[in-house]
Design a protein around this motif. Sequence first.
Motif, PDB file in Angstrom:
ATOM      1  N   GLY A  37     101.201 -36.092  25.391  1.00 58.30           N
ATOM      2  CA  GLY A  37     101.944 -35.847  24.162  1.00 58.30           C
ATOM      3  C   GLY A  37     101.173 -36.182  22.896  1.00 58.30           C
ATOM      4  N   ARG A  38      99.876 -35.952  22.911  1.00 63.77           N
ATOM      5  CA  ARG A  38      99.028 -36.204  21.751  1.00 63.77           C
ATOM      6  C   ARG A  38      98.286 -34.937  21.377  1.00 63.77           C
ATOM      7  N   ALA A  39      97.646 -34.957  20.224  1.00 66.98           N
ATOM      8  CA  ALA A  39      96.848 -33.818  19.789  1.00 66.98           C
ATOM      9  C   ALA A  39      95.529 -33.786  20.572  1.00 66.98           C
ATOM     10  N   GLU A  40      95.016 -32.584  20.772  1.00 66.00           N
ATOM     11  CA  GLU A  40      93.744 -32.457  21.492  1.00 66.00           C
ATOM     12  C   GLU A  40      92.632 -33.202  20.763  1.00 66.00           C
ATOM     13  N   PHE A  41      92.627 -33.158  19.432  1.00 62.25           N
ATOM     14  CA  PHE A  41      91.622 -33.884  18.656  1.00 62.25           C
ATOM     15  C   PHE A  41      91.637 -35.372  19.009  1.00 62.25           C
ATOM     16  N   THR A  42      92.828 -35.949  19.141  1.00 63.07           N
ATOM     17  CA  THR A  42      92.965 -37.370  19.481  1.00 63.07           C
ATOM     18  C   THR A  42      92.338 -37.655  20.838  1.00 63.07           C
ATOM     19  N   VAL A  43      92.595 -36.805  21.820  1.00 66.80           N
ATOM     20  CA  VAL A  43      92.034 -37.003  23.159  1.00 66.80           C
ATOM     21  C   VAL A  43      90.514 -36.888  23.120  1.00 66.80           C
ATOM     22  N   ARG A  44      89.982 -35.922  22.360  1.00 62.89           N
ATOM     23  CA  ARG A  44      88.519 -35.807  22.233  1.00 62.89           C
ATOM     24  C   ARG A  44      87.926 -37.074  21.618  1.00 62.89           C
ATOM     25  N   GLU A  45      88.606 -37.631  20.618  1.00 69.03           N
ATOM     26  CA  GLU A  45      88.139 -38.877  20.000  1.00 69.03           C
ATOM     27  C   GLU A  45      88.185 -40.033  20.999  1.00 69.03           C
ATOM     28  N   TRP A  46      89.247 -40.113  21.794  1.00 72.93           N
ATOM     29  CA  TRP A  46      89.329 -41.150  22.825  1.00 72.93           C
ATOM     30  C   TRP A  46      88.145 -41.031  23.784  1.00 72.93           C
ATOM     31  N   CYS A  47      87.801 -39.802  24.159  1.00 75.94           N
ATOM     32  CA  CYS A  47      86.652 -39.579  25.049  1.00 75.94           C
ATOM     33  C   CYS A  47      85.365 -40.037  24.368  1.00 75.94           C
ATOM     34  N   ARG A  48      85.182 -39.613  23.136  1.00 75.08           N
ATOM     35  CA  ARG A  48      83.967 -39.944  22.395  1.00 75.08           C
ATOM     36  C   ARG A  48      83.803 -41.451  22.223  1.00 75.08           C
ATOM     37  N   LEU A  49      84.897 -42.158  22.004  1.00 75.91           N
ATOM     38  CA  LEU A  49      84.859 -43.597  21.787  1.00 75.91           C
ATOM     39  C   LEU A  49      84.905 -44.416  23.079  1.00 75.91           C
ATOM     40  N   GLY A  50      85.045 -43.738  24.227  1.00 77.78           N
ATOM     41  CA  GLY A  50      85.109 -44.440  25.505  1.00 77.78           C
ATOM     42  C   GLY A  50      86.473 -45.021  25.819  1.00 77.78           C
ATOM     43  N   ARG A  51      87.497 -44.630  25.083  1.00 77.30           N
ATOM     44  CA  ARG A  51      88.856 -45.137  25.330  1.00 77.30           C
ATOM     45  C   ARG A  51      89.470 -44.486  26.568  1.00 77.30           C
ATOM     46  N   ILE A  52      88.967 -43.293  26.907  1.00 73.93           N
ATOM     47  CA  ILE A  52      89.305 -42.579  28.135  1.00 73.93           C
ATOM     48  C   ILE A  52      87.975 -42.302  28.816  1.00 73.93           C
ATOM     49  N   ARG A  53      87.890 -42.545  30.101  1.00 79.01           N
ATOM     50  CA  ARG A  53      86.647 -42.279  30.836  1.00 79.01           C
ATOM     51  C   ARG A  53      86.576 -40.787  31.140  1.00 79.01           C
ATOM     52  N   ALA A  54      85.614 -40.126  30.521  1.00 73.81           N
ATOM     53  CA  ALA A  54      85.496 -38.678  30.644  1.00 73.81           C
ATOM     54  C   ALA A  54      84.034 -38.298  30.802  1.00 73.81           C
ATOM     55  N   GLU A  55      83.825 -37.056  31.186  1.00 71.74           N
ATOM     56  CA  GLU A  55      82.477 -36.519  31.348  1.00 71.74           C
ATOM     57  C   GLU A  55      82.339 -35.261  30.515  1.00 71.74           C
ATOM     58  N   LYS A  56      81.110 -34.967  30.137  1.00 73.16           N
ATOM     59  CA  LYS A  56      80.827 -33.704  29.435  1.00 73.16           C
ATOM     60  C   LYS A  56      80.361 -32.703  30.487  1.00 73.16           C
ATOM     61  N   ARG A  57      80.957 -31.519  30.451  1.00 76.64           N
ATOM     62  CA  ARG A  57      80.573 -30.455  31.393  1.00 76.64           C
ATOM     63  C   ARG A  57      80.499 -29.135  30.655  1.00 76.64           C
ATOM     64  N   ARG A  58      79.569 -28.316  31.062  1.00 72.59           N
ATOM     65  CA  ARG A  58      79.476 -26.965  30.511  1.00 72.59           C
ATOM     66  C   ARG A  58      80.629 -26.150  31.065  1.00 72.59           C
ATOM     67  N   SER A  59      81.310 -25.457  30.181  1.00 74.08           N
ATOM     68  CA  SER A  59      82.474 -24.681  30.608  1.00 74.08           C
ATOM     69  C   SER A  59      82.193 -23.185  30.595  1.00 74.08           C
ATOM     70  N   GLY A  60      81.031 -22.799  30.085  1.00 76.41           N
ATOM     71  CA  GLY A  60      80.740 -21.384  29.969  1.00 76.41           C
ATOM     72  C   GLY A  60      81.343 -20.775  28.721  1.00 76.41           C
ATOM     73  N   ARG A  61      81.981 -21.606  27.893  1.00 76.81           N
ATOM     74  CA  ARG A  61      82.633 -21.136  26.672  1.00 76.81           C
ATOM     75  C   ARG A  61      81.947 -21.757  25.469  1.00 76.81           C
ATOM     76  N   GLY A  62      80.783 -21.282  25.147  1.00 79.05           N
ATOM     77  CA  GLY A  62      80.100 -21.823  23.973  1.00 79.05           C
ATOM     78  C   GLY A  62      78.838 -22.576  24.342  1.00 79.05           C
ATOM     79  N   ALA A  63      78.140 -22.997  23.322  1.00 77.89           N
ATOM     80  CA  ALA A  63      76.836 -23.628  23.507  1.00 77.89           C
ATOM     81  C   ALA A  63      76.936 -25.105  23.878  1.00 77.89           C
ATOM     82  N   PHE A  64      78.075 -25.730  23.632  1.00 73.05           N
ATOM     83  CA  PHE A  64      78.183 -27.168  23.821  1.00 73.05           C
ATOM     84  C   PHE A  64      79.095 -27.519  24.991  1.00 73.05           C
ATOM     85  N   PRO A  65      78.752 -28.581  25.728  1.00 72.25           N
ATOM     86  CA  PRO A  65      79.628 -29.009  26.830  1.00 72.25           C
ATOM     87  C   PRO A  65      80.961 -29.544  26.303  1.00 72.25           C
ATOM     88  N   SER A  66      81.966 -29.478  27.134  1.00 70.19           N
ATOM     89  CA  SER A  66      83.306 -29.957  26.781  1.00 70.19           C
ATOM     90  C   SER A  66      83.637 -31.197  27.595  1.00 70.19           C
TER      91      SER A  66
END
Length: 93
Positions: A37-66
């Motif tokens: 129930g949060r904004a996607e931007f918030t979840v991306r920030e949590w990932c970036r800050l290490g608040r959620i344990r996440a990985e970067k993976r290429r999705s085939g949608r653009g030049a940068f991993p998601s």
Amino acid sequence: MSIDERLEELRAMVLMLVERQTTKEWYTTEEFARLVGRAEFTVREWCRLGRIRAEKRRSGRGAFPSWVISHDEWLRYQREGLVPIVVNRYRHS
């Protein structure tokens, strides 16, 4: 509210419940945001800050991993919440 509007509302609610019950191995930030129930931007920030344990993976949608978040991390988040922020206690002069 018309019958058609009510049926559409019920259909949307059923889809949301089914989505919540569907177990996936990995969630996108968009999917995770809907689950918590949060904004996607918030979840991306949590990932970036290490608040959620996440990985970067290429999705085939653009030049940068998601960011992607594992189902195990989703379960951990449900039990424990966000990972605490680690403050660097050492200052470099």
